[in-house]
Design a protein around this motif. Structure first.
Motif, short mmCIF file in Angstrom:
data_model
loop_
_atom_site.label_atom_id
_atom_site.label_comp_id
_atom_site.label_asym_id
_atom_site.label_seq_id
_atom_site.Cartn_x
_atom_site.Cartn_y
_atom_site.Cartn_z
N TYR A 636 0.85 -1.29 0.00
CA TYR A 636 0.09 -0.13 -0.02
C TYR A 636 0.97 1.18 0.19
O TYR A 636 0.63 2.46 -0.92
CB TYR A 636 -0.82 -0.13 1.37
N ALA A 637 1.86 1.37 0.85
CA ALA A 637 2.75 2.37 1.07
C ALA A 637 3.55 2.34 -0.19
O ALA A 637 3.71 3.78 -0.69
CB ALA A 637 3.48 2.49 2.43
N PHE A 638 3.92 1.72 -0.76
CA PHE A 638 5.06 1.55 -1.97
C PHE A 638 4.22 2.00 -3.33
O PHE A 638 4.94 3.04 -3.90
CB PHE A 638 5.58 0.28 -2.15
N HIS A 639 3.01 1.74 -3.41
CA HIS A 639 2.33 2.25 -4.61
C HIS A 639 1.85 3.73 -4.27
O HIS A 639 1.79 4.26 -5.26
CB HIS A 639 1.30 1.35 -4.92
N LEU A 640 1.80 4.06 -3.08
CA LEU A 640 1.47 5.26 -2.86
C LEU A 640 2.81 6.34 -3.16
O LEU A 640 2.33 7.46 -3.85
CB LEU A 640 1.01 5.53 -1.53
N ILE A 641 3.88 5.69 -2.96
CA ILE A 641 5.00 6.47 -3.46
C ILE A 641 5.28 6.61 -5.04
O ILE A 641 5.62 7.63 -5.46
CB ILE A 641 6.27 5.77 -2.77
N LEU A 642 4.96 5.45 -5.73
CA LEU A 642 4.79 5.37 -7.18
C LEU A 642 3.82 6.56 -7.72
O LEU A 642 4.19 7.05 -8.59
CB LEU A 642 4.56 4.04 -7.67
N SER A 643 2.57 6.54 -6.85
CA SER A 643 1.70 7.51 -7.30
C SER A 643 2.20 8.78 -7.09
O SER A 643 1.93 9.64 -7.99
CB SER A 643 0.56 7.12 -6.50
N GLY A 644 2.97 8.98 -6.16
CA GLY A 644 3.19 10.38 -5.82
C GLY A 644 4.12 10.68 -6.79
O GLY A 644 4.32 12.02 -7.22
N HIS A 645 5.17 9.86 -7.36
CA HIS A 645 6.04 10.41 -8.32
C HIS A 645 5.46 10.73 -9.56
O HIS A 645 5.95 11.64 -10.13
CB HIS A 645 7.06 8.98 -8.45
N ARG A 646 4.21 10.03 -9.90
CA ARG A 646 3.64 10.28 -11.00
C ARG A 646 2.88 11.65 -10.97
O ARG A 646 2.64 12.32 -11.95
CB ARG A 646 2.76 9.15 -11.60
N PHE A 647 2.31 11.86 -9.57
CA PHE A 647 1.54 12.94 -9.39
C PHE A 647 2.61 14.17 -9.55
O PHE A 647 2.20 15.25 -10.32
CB PHE A 647 1.08 13.09 -8.03
#
Length: 1461
Positions: A636-647
């Motif tokens: 959950y936290a790792f994919h949030l980091i990936l999402s933050g990078h794309r944001f």
């Protein structure tokens, strides 16, 4: 996460209605700041129940239907407008209003229950798609003609609009381009030449619009009657609006604005002209490709679409370079997973070949990054947009204008009535008729497929042209049977008849698969699966499973075969929503990951966030309703980091910061320092971009305490951003100047404090000032100072201190700091603060000083310098300031700062203030940030003395930073002159000591203590004061008044070891007080001499017993000393030769006689050796003589004094025990030997040498020195210096010791090492009985007259023990061989003792006895008298009944010569 699939489908698939509006209508609705389609937006949701009848006559209820009104010639927005709309709709929703708390381990975190930004984005994404030929759910079902009553001929205008529709219908019925592809042919799609009409016979509805404030209602009614007569009553409607008059702006008297939530805000679409990029950084630097700011130019409204696309394709890549072409882009997403798996290569997967610039991927995603258009704006509605991008109305801000201000409540009700009548009277009847007609076609098609002939034809194959496809074109006809079935399916799906829709989709998909119409096939598959899911929602009792494999096939077909990325994304979104509705969250997360790619950062960010929340809900579907431990918190936290990078790449800084914060709640304090470090860096950059500088400082400060393995470039970037944000935030007042900085690291436990004089540097190079206390000195040196302090206090007070409490002058973590240390006014307090730069980059600190709080005795107000940053001047405390401190990468250093209190009171040190500086590559200061390090309350060691302390964890208090300041004390300055830098070992040099009172009060009772009396002597003091003495002030002054000074002479002697000589002086003085009201306070001054010594002379000596000597007609003990002198100085330019002046024994108990061949003492050249023997005879004790003779040069007096001090110091030391205390027998032997082996021979060698003068190397000067060796024990070699061993002339072989088993007095076996020690002691005891034989030699005897010659022999025996012993002297049997013939094998003449052959005598300690024996010789010859003499001693130890006998092996040479005439 919105799981209401039915609501989402209802909003995303409305019924589309075309409108044709005359020009006069625009001016009428413009009074409300709206277009005609925008006016209908709040009323487009029809909630009244409609009834249809199917082909069997059964009623079908339609509870609600969403209508979408668009202009007939509606054109899709350019890609830049579409991307801006998608970005704005996400940016308008920043934070979810519904949060829920969950537990992850021991942590409680909050996550958003819904994501409205994703909900709005997916609806807008589906509504912004173009209208495709392979599906009819977005085709126009009807057309509304709108004419105003202000038109001169409304009926004629209706006819003109009707002709336009007829022309468009004819064009729409023509064959369209290929919508599928074969295995070797690409698809060409062109969907924007004509509007998409559902059928050639769509209903036409005529609306007459009347302005109530301007037109004549009667005229309008007349026109309406003609319309009813011409077109029929069900197809006509009269709508009256604008029943009141108002302005465009808000006057405060208006009804609710229903259009605010449906209309878009102004779209500020601009052309980027220049991107300011962050400088390129090496590995580890985050977000270097994100523009810091964008300089915007003029809006692109009115520009050609081709220019827009060319500008959009030139996207800057990281580092400021242009992004590669589409064929060079990779398929791999941020998460490392491919969007789709295709064997045809990565480029063919994502980007199909399209002929229209508005088609396919370029329509929704384009080739431009989302980050170029910012993130400002709000929700944008698709309905009624029309030519928004090209309209001047976009220049009006809808958030300020009032919409519908001319519409009363009745007008709004009329509009709702119009929409309802159109829906019931026009639209539903048309749909009913179409469904019956299309159902009949579908049934005929089904019957044809099930016939035996069609089955045989499909089995054996046929070359017949496919039904509905034009030969040679691969194009479906407009009314081909497969498309008719698809039309029926779309109508049933739109009305909520999902079971019928599924049957039709399932039938159509077989035809499309057979015809290899792949895009039709994929569309039918996804709608069939969606129909089953919606049917199960509408009918909870339904048991038909959702065919999720249809979504998988559709997604792969769109992406791999049709090469249509947009349709693939749409299929994936529907797939994900269906899985979420079915609670299949793990599969939903996998689906989201498959959707990611490199085409749209915004879309990938949203999808990755949904994947993260799916992982959070995997274990329990109700995790957002209950606090349940999630299954995959790390994912959950790792994919949030990936999402933050794309944001971040999409320019959605606020959303990027939001997801990073959500991920931080999981990563924080869990040991995942790499992920936590990345999040803090990203949050710091986002907050800096969003101008939230205080948060930037807070997040970046966390980075310094985490991962140290980041690259140098990344660390430089973090430091630069941190200091820059800190400086700006402090300038704006967002962050206090008292902020605690994270770097460098201070180890507070290792802070060292010294109270007292600091080392000063004299301006005169010939004057050396007292060194004071070194705050960084080791603990061993501190213990030396404590011993000196105790000595000097005893000397000053004239008595031994029963309870010594040292003055706290050096405070460390190892000292006892439970009491507050005491200091005096104007006495400096020095702090050594260890700082560490744990990063790989250099740090620059400026303006370092200590923070303090002070409470004066004169008032109760607590003063402080914490609020006045940068102010070091105060009337209470003087604060030292260090301007610059440069720290190397990964370096440790100690910062030395001091405070000087000026008034009595209480002082507390609270922290360290400094300025952190960021520099450019050339060393110039770029930014600076003020801050500090606050010291926490120190604790001492853990207490463990009482039962309560042992049962609990209690620490002692540590007052290392708290001080009690007392009134002023006298201040003395100690300076030393003529202190040499170099000396020879043993050299004696005169120096002068100057004492000045620079304080404001008088000082008295000045004393000094020294570490070793051998090294220094003050003139006028006693010689035998070993460890301290009171200094004699000239002119008999008892004290030094302020401003007075005194000069004392002192002599220093260099040690015997070459190298650096250090010895300590501790000066003591007291304040002068009136009366005896209290004990005087005292102060101490430290000084350490450091002088470099060169080699001069080496000595070695050994003492051993001689026979008892006759002196002054009395027998006495006698010793022999072998003294070896070796010159070790170099024959260099400095020293020529060394001359021995005198050698004497300083002990009055011995009388020494120097025995040498030469009469004069030698002059030793470099490395020359001289050997001399000294015979010492014991004398009676006499009174010591203190008068010292003075030689011609006046130096012998000082040399004798220094020699005596060396002797006194050496005699005060004791030997180490040789035997383990646990062995009782060994202790008795050691006690017995005490005094028996004592020599106590202090030998002094005085010398002089000739060295070069400091001013003139050609001139020689004479220096004097002494070497002193103290021989304390017999039979032991002593060396000066002790570290230099003398190489013997011949190497002796090591004797092997046999390990015999020995028992002690208790019968226990003694260990091997202890046996050797006991053997050594017993060997020494066998040498402690000395004797002497007195006789006449030679003796002449005539053996012809008498056969025997009798010679009288006196035997003198000496007891060297300090204990009474029994001594036996016995003659050996003449028949036995001689005892020893080792020394004189030639003396073989036998003899016998006559008369007494054995005698026992009891000897008192240190006493002598005499025995008279007779020797009988039978022939001439040489006789060795002691060869037939045996001496034993019998000792009775305390506590033992039986005595022990020790044979004596001491051998002397007594020879008798007997001759014959």
């Amino acid at each position: 996460m919105d799981s209401d699939l039915k609501y989402f489908v209802h909003r995303s698939f409305p019924a589309h209605i075309a409108t044709l509006v005359s020009p006069d209508v625009d001016s009428l609705v413009k009074k409300n700041n709206l277009t005609f389609n925008e006016t209908l937006l709040p009323f487009s949701e029809v909630t009244i129940e409609g009834i249809l009848r199917d082909q069997s006559g059964h009623e079908l209820k339609v509870n609600s239907l969403n209508l979408c009104f668009q202009e007939l010639n509606h054109k899709l927005q350019p890609p830049v407008i579409v991307r801006k709309m998608l970005s704005n709709v996400v940016a308008s929703q920043q934070q979810s209003a519904h949060m829920v708390g969950i537990s992850i381990g021991k942590k409680q975190i909050e996550v958003p229950k819904t994501q409205p930004w994703y909900t709005q984005w997916k609806e807008l994404f589906l509504n912004l798609q173009e209208v495709y030929d392979h599906e009819f759910i977005r085709h126009y079902l009807a057309c509304i003609f709108v004419v105003s009553t202000s038109n001169s001929n409304p009926l004629s205008q209706f006819e003109s609009l009707s002709k336009v529709l007829s022309q468009q219908t004819v064009e729409a019925s023509q064959p369209v381009g290929l919508v599928y592809q074969s295995s070797s042919q690409s698809i060409k799609l062109d969907g924007h030449k004509t509007p998409k009409i559902f059928s050639s016979s769509i209903p036409r509805y005529y609306l007459l619009l009347h302005d109530a404030m301007e037109g004549d209602i009667s005229k309008a009614e007349d026109v309406f009657k003609k319309m009813v007569y011409t077109y029929g009553a069900p197809n006509c409607h009269l709508l009256v609006i604008n029943s009141k008059q108002t302005s465009y702006q808000d006057d405060g008297n208006h009804t609710q604005d229903l259009w605010m939530s449906h209309l878009p805000k102004k779209l500020n679409i601009v052309r980027p002209r220049k991107l300011k990029m962050e400088p390129e950084a090496s590995e580890g630097v985050v977000d270097t490709s994100i523009p810091i700011s964008i300089e915007e130019g003029e809006p692109v409204i009115g520009e050609s679409q081709e220019a827009e696309l060319l500008d959009a394709m030139r996207e800057p890549s990281p580092g400021g370079k242009l992004r590669p072409s589409q064929s060079e882009l990779s398929l791999t997403s941020l998460s490392g997973m491919s969007a789709v798996n295709s064997p045809q290569g990565t480029n063919s997967i994502l980007y199909g070949q399209v002929s229209s610039p508005n088609m396919g991927r370029s329509m929704i995603f384009g080739t431009k990054n989302d980050s170029q258009y910012g993130s400002s704006g709000s929700l944008t509605s698709v309905q009624g947009l029309g030519p928004l991008a090209a309209s001047e109305d976009l220049e009006k801000d809808h958030s300020i204008l009032i919409h519908g201000s001319c519409l009363t409540a009745e007008d709004r009700q009329r509009i709702q009535t119009f929409v309802n009548e159109f829906y019931l009277k026009c639209l539903l009847p048309f749909i009913e008729g179409q469904m019956k007609s299309l159902y009949q076609t579908a049934m005929n098609r089904k019957n044809a497929q099930t016939s035996i002939f069609s089955a045989t034809r499909r089995f054996f194959g046929s070359t017949k042209t496919k039904q509905g496809i034009l030969p040679g074109t691969g194009v479906y006809q407009f009314d081909s049977p497969p498309l008719q079935v698809r039309r029926l399916a779309d109508l049933a799906f739109m009305l909520g008849h999902y079971d019928l829709a599924y049957e039709c989709y399932h039938t159509a998909k077989r035809d499309f698969e057979s015809d290899q119409a792949w895009i039709y096939f994929a569309g039918a598959l996804e709608m069939a699966a969606l129909s089953v899911a919606l049917h199960n929602i509408a009918n909870p009792s339904a048991t038909k499973p959702v065919p999720f494999r249809y979504f998988d096939t559709a997604f792969n077909t769109y992406s791999n075969i049709a090469k249509h990325r947009v349709l693939g994304i749409r299929s994936g979104i529907l797939w994900y929503e269906t899985l979420s509705q079915a609670k299949e969250f793990e599969e939903a997360a996998k689906t989201c990951i498959r959707l990611t790619g490199e085409d749209s950062d915004l879309m990938c960010a949203l999808i990755l966030e949904q994947a993260a929340h799916c992982f959070l809900r995997t274990i329990s579907p109700s995790i957002l309703e209950k606090a349940v431990l999630p299954s995959y918190p790390c994912r959950y936290a790792f994919h949030l980091i990936l999402s933050g990078h794309r944001f971040t790449k999409a320019g959605q800084r606020r959303h990027a910061a939001r997801v990073y914060l959500e991920a931080l709640r999981v990563y924080e304090e869990n040991g995942w320092i790499h992920g936590e470090n990345h999040i803090y860096v990203a949050l710091g950059k986002h907050m800096q971009y969003l101008k939230q500088l205080d948060k930037t400082v807070a997040y970046l400060s966390k980075v310094f305490g985490l991962n140290r393995q980041r690259s140098v470039a990344c660390q430089m970037s973090v430091l630069r951003d941190f200091v820059s944000a800190g400086e700006a935030s402090q300038r704006e007042g967002l962050v206090s100047k008292a902020i605690e900085l994270p770097i460098p690291i201070i180890d507070q436990k290792k802070v060292r404090v010294s109270i007292g004089l600091n080392q000063e540097i004299s301006e005169d190079t010939d004057v050396l000032l007292a060194t004071g206390i070194d705050v960084n000195s080791d603990d061993a040196l501190h213990q030396r100072w404590l011993k000196l302090e105790e000595s000097v206090i005893c000397q000053a007070r004239g008595k031994t201190v029963s309870l010594f409490k040292p003055k706290a002058r050096l405070l460390t973590e190892k000292t006892n700091n439970t009491n507050k240390p005491v200091c005096t006014c104007q006495e400096p307090i020095t702090f050594s603060i260890p700082v560490e730069n744990h990063w790989k980059i250099p740090l620059s600190l400026q303006n370092l000083y200590l923070l303090w709080k002070f409470k004066p005795l004169s008032c109760e107000v607590l003063m402080s310098n914490e609020d006045e940053f940068g102010s070091e001047d105060s009337q209470l405390v003087t604060t030292q300031l260090i301007e610059v401190v440069e720290m190397a990468p990964e370096a440790k250093m100690k910062v030395i700062l001091s405070l000087t209190p000026l008034e009595p009171g209480e002082l507390i040190v609270t922290g360290l203030a400094y300025t952190l500086v960021s520099k450019s590559s050339d060393g110039a200061i770029v930014n600076s940030m003020q801050g500090r390090k606050i010291f926490t309350q120190m604790v001492g060691p853990r207490l463990n003395s009482t039962p309560v302390e042992r049962k609990s964890i209690i620490y002692a208090k540590d007052f290392r930073l708290n001080y009690v300041v007392e009134p002023i004390m006298p201040r003395l300055r100690m300076s030393f002159q003529n202190v040499p830098d170099f000396l020879l070992c043993g050299e004696v040099k005169q120096i002068s000591v100057k004492i000045e009172n620079i304080g404001k009060t008088s000082a008295k009772n000045i004393c000094v203590a020294y570490s070793d009396p051998k090294f220094i002597w003050f003139e006028g003091t006693l010689v035998d004061n070993l460890w301290g003495t009171k200094l004699n002030i000239p002119n008999n002054c008892d004290s030094l008044v302020p401003g007075a000074s005194a000069v004392l002479n002192a002599w220093i002697r260099a040690t015997d070891e070459s190298g650096l000589m250090e010895f300590d002086l501790l000066f003591y003085f007291e304040e002068e007080i009136e009366g005896n009201s209290r004990s005087p306070r005292y102060s101490l001054i430290n000084h350490t001499f450091q002088i470099l010594l060169n080699d001069s002379l080496m000595m070695s000596g050994k003492a051993y017993r001689r026979p008892v000597e006759l002196k002054d007609n009395e027998y006495t003990d006698s010793l022999s000393v072998a003294l070896r002198l070796t010159s070790r100085h170099l024959s260099s330019e400095g020293l020529g030769f060394l001359s021995i002046d005198d050698v004497n024994v300083l002990n009055d108990e011995w009388e020494a006689t120097l025995i040498r061949d030469a009469e004069l003492l030698p002059d030793l050249k470099p490395f020359q050796e001289a050997v001399m023997n000294i015979t010492c005879a014991a004398t009676r004790p006499v009174e010591p003589v203190n008068d010292i003779e003075t030689n011609d040069d006046g130096c012998i007096d000082v040399l004798n004094i220094m020699a005596q001090r060396c002797m006194i110091s050496s005699q005060s030391s004791s030997d180490q025990n040789l035997v383990n205390d646990e062995i009782a027998y060994g202790k008795k032997l050691k006690k017995l030997l005490d005094g028996a082996l004592d020599a106590r021979l202090p030998i002094c060698v005085k010398w002089k040498a000739y060295v070069n003068s400091d001013e003139d190397t050609a001139t020689k000067q004479t220096v004097f020195g002494i070497h002193f060796i103290y021989i304390q024990t017999l039979n032991k070699i002593y060396r000066i210096p002790a570290s230099v061993a003398i190489v013997p002339s011949s190497q002796t072989k090591e004797t092997k010791i046999l390990n015999f088993v020995t028992f002690d007095e208790n019968g226990e076996v003694i260990k091997g090492d202890d046996q050797r020690l006991l053997a050594t002691l017993e060997s020494e005891i066998s040498r402690c009985i000395c004797y002497r034989l007195d006789y006449k030699s030679p003796v002449c005897h005539d053996f012809s007259k008498s056969r025997l010659c009798l010679v009288p022999v006196k035997i003198v025996v000496f007891n060297s023990f300090r204990k009474e012993v029994d001594v036996r002297v016995a003659a050996m049997d003449p028949r036995l061989p001689p005892r020893n013939q080792l020394y004189h094998p030639e003396a073989m003449t036998p003899f016998s003792w006559v008369g007494t052959s054995q005698t026992w005598r009891t000897l008192q300690p240190r006493s002598i006895t005499e025995l008279n024996w007779t020797l009988c010789a039978s022939m001439p010859g040489t006789y060795c008298l002691d060869n037939r003499l045996k001496i034993d001693c019998r000792i009775t130890f305390d506590g033992e009944e039986k005595p022990r006998v020790f044979g004596q092996v001491l051998k002397f040479d007594f020879e008798l010569l007997v001759t014959s005439p």
